[in-house]
Design a protein around this motif. Structure first.
Motif, PDB file in Angstrom:
ATOM      1  N   GLY A 339       0.329  -1.312   0.377  1.00  0.00           N
ATOM      2  CA  GLY A 339      -0.090   0.537  -0.104  1.00  0.00           C
ATOM      3  C   GLY A 339       1.278   1.545   0.021  1.00  0.00           C
ATOM      4  O   GLY A 339       2.091   1.278   0.009  1.00  0.00           O
ATOM      5  N   THR A 358      -3.734   2.815   1.542  1.00  0.00           N
ATOM      6  CA  THR A 358      -4.555   2.419   1.040  1.00  0.00           C
ATOM      7  C   THR A 358      -3.778   1.259  -0.264  1.00  0.00           C
ATOM      8  O   THR A 358      -3.072   1.996  -0.833  1.00  0.00           O
ATOM      9  CB  THR A 358      -5.411   3.260   0.231  1.00  0.00           C
ATOM     10  OG1 THR A 358      -4.868   4.369  -0.379  1.00  0.00           O
ATOM     11  CG2 THR A 358      -6.480   4.277   1.653  1.00  0.00           C
ATOM     12  N   SER A 359      -4.220   1.059  -0.657  1.00  0.00           N
ATOM     13  CA  SER A 359      -4.143  -0.027  -1.859  1.00  0.00           C
ATOM     14  C   SER A 359      -3.489   0.846  -2.916  1.00  0.00           C
ATOM     15  O   SER A 359      -3.927   1.733  -3.193  1.00  0.00           O
ATOM     16  CB  SER A 359      -4.576  -0.711  -1.961  1.00  0.00           C
ATOM     17  OG  SER A 359      -4.421  -2.095  -3.062  1.00  0.00           O
ATOM     18  N   CYS A 438     -10.184  -1.923   1.150  1.00  0.00           N
ATOM     19  CA  CYS A 438      -8.957  -1.335   0.813  1.00  0.00           C
ATOM     20  C   CYS A 438      -8.735  -1.119   2.547  1.00  0.00           C
ATOM     21  O   CYS A 438      -7.008  -0.509   2.603  1.00  0.00           O
ATOM     22  CB  CYS A 438      -9.013   0.238   0.470  1.00  0.00           C
ATOM     23  SG  CYS A 438      -8.976  -0.050  -1.592  1.00  0.00           S
ATOM     24  N   LYS A 452      -1.902  -5.101   1.794  1.00  0.00           N
ATOM     25  CA  LYS A 452      -3.344  -4.404   1.631  1.00  0.00           C
ATOM     26  C   LYS A 452      -4.014  -5.205   0.517  1.00  0.00           C
ATOM     27  O   LYS A 452      -3.346  -5.538  -0.259  1.00  0.00           O
ATOM     28  CB  LYS A 452      -2.814  -2.970   1.040  1.00  0.00           C
ATOM     29  CG  LYS A 452      -2.626  -1.484   2.266  1.00  0.00           C
ATOM     30  CD  LYS A 452      -3.273  -1.358   3.434  1.00  0.00           C
ATOM     31  CE  LYS A 452      -4.258  -0.792   3.561  1.00  0.00           C
ATOM     32  NZ  LYS A 452      -4.781  -0.478   4.500  1.00  0.00           N
ATOM     33  N   CYS A 454      -7.302  -4.528  -2.655  1.00  0.00           N
ATOM     34  CA  CYS A 454      -8.484  -3.902  -3.607  1.00  0.00           C
ATOM     35  C   CYS A 454      -9.166  -4.039  -4.348  1.00  0.00           C
ATOM     36  O   CYS A 454      -8.813  -5.318  -5.244  1.00  0.00           O
ATOM     37  CB  CYS A 454      -7.118  -2.755  -4.375  1.00  0.00           C
ATOM     38  SG  CYS A 454      -8.558  -1.486  -4.743  1.00  0.00           S
TER      39      CYS A 454
END
Length: 469
Positions: A339, A358-359, A438, A452, A454
């Motif tokens: 991420g 976040t991804s 996410c 991470k 997604c």
């Protein structure tokens, strides 16, 4: 000292507001610079470029740039564009890149998409990539661009996914009994409204395409490899219960061989074709280990290509014009995404309420269409991107999908989101599920580092899809 504290508190307020605008409201805040770039080959007509420029301006993009180059020169032009974004001193709200080239020339757009999604100046911001194939010598844009220009001018306040669904409805082309239309691929984590409205404005009314009619029979097929996949049984139970609550007649097959995957899909299709009453929707869940190139690995260790299973059902006569949903819980490669996120010290990060990592694959929307309204070959060679298909992958292309003894992040989150709001638009609910996935921190099986994930949502739906009235 007072200046330092005041500045720090201002940064903290901005970071917290940026986080809440997506988490609490479920929409992106695009109050920074909006910049668009058109990459066009010399064969592309001036009218096509002019229509694109009108689309960008209707969506509120202040800066609309054009670079004409050969397809081989597109990566270099995009790199220069991204360097300019890095040099921009203010915040960037959204970036849109349109690549237009004669049909068949732009065969590998992944490099362009990857460069755009990895841009540090766009971290956490929505990034839209529009791939258009054109016909050399065509004097005017076709149905897709004309419809996009008209709808962007008339309803710029619509969420972009809803707007595209309406455009797909207008663009879909019937050829030899099969309906083809554009396709989108989304890893967005919230609604993206690019019109001149605040991020917390009222929800717009549904478009003229309205909703799919789901008054007929609904059928679901769950094919799951349980053996050697801890937690898989929890996914089967959760998804089976959801399908039953939504009115699907569900068939479950566990530990299928590669041959059984194909046979079960064929039998499922035949049952729908011979159903006495109308059929309105089908859902197929495929749960297994994944191969290095995105194959499904059956219980006998043999590989099955998911695209072949999608094609099997897309030829179902009873489902023509009806939504076909595919859920794929499987790895699509071996990459483990650490991420992207702030580099602050842990205590400082918590004090500032900084957004979580976040991804690196999140916040990207890809649109594949034909500028002249003809049949588009689609983003994947050999695939049939026919209309009314929704495919949801548990992870981005090339990445690991996570699961533990309690089940997979994808299936468990999806079931929770759909049970909470079963009457909602499915694309919007999937976007919310992606936001939640996410945000999860997963301990990788090979180390103590957090990973991470997604989702990837592929859609050629032409209407709103609400599974419960």
């Amino acid at each position: 000292m007072a200046f330092l504290v005041a500045g720090t508190l201002q940064v903290a307020s901005q970071m917290a507001d940026a986080q809440e605008s997506l988490e609490r409201k479920g929409k992106y805040s695009v109050r920074g610079l909006r910049v668009a770039l058109t990459l066009s080959s010399p064969e592309v007509s001036a009218s096509t470029v002019a229509v694109l420029d009108g689309v960008f301006r209707a969506l509120g993009f202040e800066s609309c740039r054009r670079r004409e180059a050969s397809v081989q020169g597109f990566p270099g032009e995009l790199a220069g564009f991204l360097e300019q974004l890095h040099a921009h001193r203010g915040p960037v709200g959204c970036a849109l890149v349109a690549a237009v080239a004669p049909r068949g020339q732009l065969r590998r757009p992944r490099q362009l998409v990857r460069e755009l999604s990895c841009c540090g100046a766009l971290r956490g911001c929505p990034k839209v990539f529009l791939l258009l194939s054109s016909t050399p010598g065509a004097p005017e844009p076709g149905a897709f661009l004309s419809g996009l220009r008209e709808l962007c001018g008339r309803s710029p306040h619509w969420p972009l996914l809803q707007l595209l669904t309406e455009v797909f409805c207008r663009t879909a082309e019937e050829t030899s009994g099969t309906t083809y239309c554009p396709v989108l691929r989304s890893s967005l984590r919230g609604a993206l409204c690019l019109g001149d409205v605040g991020p917390w404005g009222p929800e717009p009314a549904p478009g003229p395409s309205a909703q799919y009619d789901l008054s007929g029979a609904r059928a679901a097929l769950l094919l799951a490899v349980i053996q050697g996949r801890p937690g898989a049984r929890h996914d089967v139970e959760a998804l089976g219960g959801l399908c039953e609550a939504l009115g699907f007649e569900t068939t479950l097959r566990t530990d299928p061989t590669a041959q059984a995957f194909l046979e079960e899909l064929a039998q499922f299709r035949d049952r729908l074709d011979t159903h006495r009453g109308p059929v309105s929707c089908a859902l197929v869940a495929l749960m297994a280990h994944g191969g290095p190139q995105g194959q499904l690995l059956a219980v006998d260790g043999q590989a099955v290509w998911p695209e072949a299973l999608v094609q099997e059902l897309s030829g179902c006569r009873a489902l023509r014009g009806c939504p076909k949903i595919f859920l794929l819980q499987a790895c699509r490669g071996g990459h483990r995404d650490a991420g992207t996120g702030p580099t602050l010290l842990p205590w400082f990060q918590r004090w500032l309420r900084a957004p979580p990592a976040t991804s690196s694959h999140a916040d990207v929307l890809q649109i594949y269409a034909d500028a002249q309204g003809g049949i588009c070959s689609g983003p994947t060679p050999g695939s049939c991107d026919q209309a009314d298909i929704l495919t949801v992958y548990a992870t981005a292309e090339g990445c690991v999908a996570y699961r533990d003894e309690k089940g997979s992040d994808f299936i468990q989150t999806l079931v929770e989101v759909l049970r909470a709001e079963p009457q909602g638009d499915l694309l919007e609910l999937l976007t919310e599920a992606n936001r939640q996935v996410c945000e999860l921190d997963v301990l990788g099986p090979d180390s103590d580092e957090r990973r991470k994930a997604c989702l990837e949502i592929r859609s050629s739906l032409r209407r709103r899809l609400c599974l419960q009235a």
